[in-house]
Design a protein around this motif. Sequence first.
Motif, PDB file in Angstrom:
ATOM      1  N   GLN A  93      -6.359  53.120 -24.969  1.00  0.00           N
ATOM      2  CA  GLN A  93      -5.365  54.320 -26.581  1.00  0.00           C
ATOM      3  C   GLN A  93      -4.486  53.186 -26.541  1.00  0.00           C
ATOM      4  OE1 GLN A  93      -6.308  55.664 -28.222  1.00  0.00           O
ATOM      5  NE2 GLN A  93      -4.419  56.887 -28.436  1.00  0.00           N
ATOM      6  N   SER A 116      -0.851  53.363 -30.975  1.00  0.00           N
ATOM      7  CA  SER A 116      -1.977  53.985 -30.667  1.00  0.00           C
ATOM      8  C   SER A 116      -2.930  53.513 -30.983  1.00  0.00           C
ATOM      9  CB  SER A 116      -1.673  55.549 -31.309  1.00  0.00           C
ATOM     10  OG  SER A 116      -0.697  56.640 -30.208  1.00  0.00           O
ATOM     11  N   PRO A 146      -4.937  59.889 -32.941  1.00  0.00           N
ATOM     12  CA  PRO A 146      -5.034  60.941 -32.219  1.00  0.00           C
ATOM     13  C   PRO A 146      -6.313  62.241 -32.724  1.00  0.00           C
ATOM     14  CG  PRO A 146      -3.203  59.849 -32.747  1.00  0.00           C
ATOM     15  CD  PRO A 146      -3.392  59.692 -33.442  1.00  0.00           C
ATOM     16  N   GLU A 147      -5.885  61.956 -34.117  1.00  0.00           N
ATOM     17  CA  GLU A 147      -7.663  62.663 -34.931  1.00  0.00           C
ATOM     18  C   GLU A 147      -8.734  61.873 -34.340  1.00  0.00           C
ATOM     19  OE1 GLU A 147      -5.550  60.689 -37.782  1.00  0.00           O
ATOM     20  OE2 GLU A 147      -5.159  61.410 -36.421  1.00  0.00           O
ATOM     21  N   THR A 156      -9.365  62.667 -30.488  1.00  0.00           N
ATOM     22  CA  THR A 156      -9.952  64.231 -30.425  1.00  0.00           C
ATOM     23  C   THR A 156     -11.418  64.135 -30.844  1.00  0.00           C
ATOM     24  OG1 THR A 156      -7.752  65.002 -30.728  1.00  0.00           O
ATOM     25  CG2 THR A 156      -9.611  66.218 -30.201  1.00  0.00           C
ATOM     26  N   ARG A 199       2.885  58.357 -24.930  1.00  0.00           N
ATOM     27  CA  ARG A 199       2.669  59.228 -25.325  1.00  0.00           C
ATOM     28  C   ARG A 199       1.362  58.789 -25.494  1.00  0.00           C
ATOM     29  NH1 ARG A 199       3.670  55.381 -29.309  1.00  0.00           N
ATOM     30  NH2 ARG A 199       1.989  54.883 -30.366  1.00  0.00           N
ATOM     31  N   ARG A 254       0.243  61.611 -23.339  1.00  0.00           N
ATOM     32  CA  ARG A 254      -0.928  62.917 -23.964  1.00  0.00           C
ATOM     33  C   ARG A 254      -1.667  63.270 -24.607  1.00  0.00           C
ATOM     34  NH1 ARG A 254       5.643  65.346 -25.521  1.00  0.00           N
ATOM     35  NH2 ARG A 254       6.029  65.472 -23.094  1.00  0.00           N
ATOM     36  N   GLU A 255      -1.527  61.488 -25.532  1.00  0.00           N
ATOM     37  CA  GLU A 255      -2.807  61.942 -26.498  1.00  0.00           C
ATOM     38  C   GLU A 255      -4.379  61.864 -26.274  1.00  0.00           C
ATOM     39  OE1 GLU A 255      -0.651  58.378 -30.175  1.00  0.00           O
ATOM     40  OE2 GLU A 255      -1.597  57.748 -29.053  1.00  0.00           O
ATOM     41  N   ASP A 272      -3.834  65.942 -24.513  1.00  0.00           N
ATOM     42  CA  ASP A 272      -4.310  66.589 -25.277  1.00  0.00           C
ATOM     43  C   ASP A 272      -6.187  66.631 -25.964  1.00  0.00           C
ATOM     44  OD1 ASP A 272      -1.913  67.160 -25.886  1.00  0.00           O
ATOM     45  OD2 ASP A 272      -0.958  65.701 -27.674  1.00  0.00           O
TER      46      ASP A 272
END
Length: 561
Positions: free
Chosen positions: A297, A326, A330-331, A334, A355, A358-359, A362
């Motif tokens: 990531q 990143s 993130p999208e 996910t 970060r 956390r990503e 999440d």
Amino acid sequence: MGKTRQRADTVFVGGRVFTGTSATPIDAAVAVAGGRIVAVADAATVRSLADADTEVVDLAGGLLIPGFQDAHVHPAVAGVQMLGCDLSAERTIEGYLAVVADFAKAHPDASWIRGGGWSMDVFPGGTPTRAMLDAVVPDRPVLLTNRDGHGAWVNTRALEIAGVDAQTPDPADGRIEREADGSPAGTLQEGAVELVAHHVPIATPDEAHAGLLAAQEHLLSLGVTSWQDAMIGAFPGNPDNYDVYRRAAREGSLRARVVGALWWDRERGLEQIPDLEERRRTGQVGRFNATSVKIMQDGIAENFTAGMLEPYLDGCGCATGNSGLSFIAPEVLTEAVARLDRAGFQIHFHALGDRAVREVLDALAEAREANGANDNRHHLAHLQVVHPEDIARFATLDAAANIQALWAAHEPQMDELTIPFLGPERARLQYPFGDLQRAGARLVAGSDWSVSSPNPLWGIHVAVNRSVPDEAPNSPDAFEPMPPFFPEQALTLSQALTAYTAGSAWVNHLDEVTGTVEEGKYADLVVLDRDPFAHPPMEIADTRVLRTYIDGELVFAADTA
């Protein structure tokens, strides 16, 4: 009729046993038969299972433990480096250049000089120059990856072959270090490495196979009986190690139990999932099981590519405009995590900055909401900076914390290339092993070799003491010992040893058959020359592996002459 007495093939007596089922070693002996542990009992009971053909191993006051399991390691890559231009034993610019010059002289027919293992902190600003390499190899291209695997050192000839010059733009996922006029200086970061690396002839399948077996021998000598290879795929300078492992597994030369983490290609998207599923189907051969997927990531803090919630600082302590990378939006992350989780893959994340952590958390939370709880056993590796608000989420999401403990110490790369650019408050959030343990996270442990030493006992030493053993390659060259690195985050010896045995066995889905010393489990065992529980914590690194067993078979014995 009474129960038939089972003759032991091997018995271990004369010491204590860390079973992994209790916090401290117990006074016991162990019997092994047919590759399994058949008794953990008092010495008299165990000796009653021996006959004239039984091997009796006298622990001589040492400690018997479960085999170490490295939950994040790169043996196939490390082995190729060991057999190539290997800089890992040196700690000076002069030493590096001498190794390169000697290797080039010894291999006059090599079209490229390839290797690695250099440390960023040896060079001013962490960036070696092409001029240094030009002085020793001016006529052939050179590419040497750093010990982190996130950068490369190249000479002018390599840049010329690749067509990299002042007009070459930085790729989206990397950076070309430059001279004042914009010309490439000789260090390539992250994705910029590929600008040159794709011109490098890859190792032959036989070279890669020899590298894997050499790496396995080294790991066995350190008591590592199982591991998870965190990068299964084709990489610059190396053939696809998927086929290397399958070959070794088919022919029986792979002795260790290995889980392979299939590489998630960040240049592709969800369309690669069917390919990964097919690789999983055909990648379960003998002791090799390609059942995990590796998602990187972010990068690393030393070159400012680790994904941070707040910007890095500059040399004057002021905030910059850079908060790291990143690698996967993130999208997209996910959706990918939800799909992989639904398909039954374990996901092995590289998440180093707060970060990135956390990503990933999440994304795991979204996957759990969509798919429900399961037994996929996802884990996050490295965890250099974790925001306090995210500590408790590991236990909540049943996401294991995969620690590389050897990094949690004051050493030049930390003190010169990391802390000044994080700042004192954020620096205190680094490697929060103690907080994770107290919050109920499941700790597993790995080395990230060839990035750092694969010696589990050195990693355990740092986890407990938060300082580097004197003999470790990243030990500071100082007359006075360095202070502990945020000692409130230290683990106990039992906690650290458990992470490297039962913890990693869990993440490798091997906990039903390995990871502890219990009757019925495979006899994957290690004999230590002393009981580190009976010695001061600062002496943990002095402990040595005397014998390593897999399925009760001796696969390493130290030379004690």
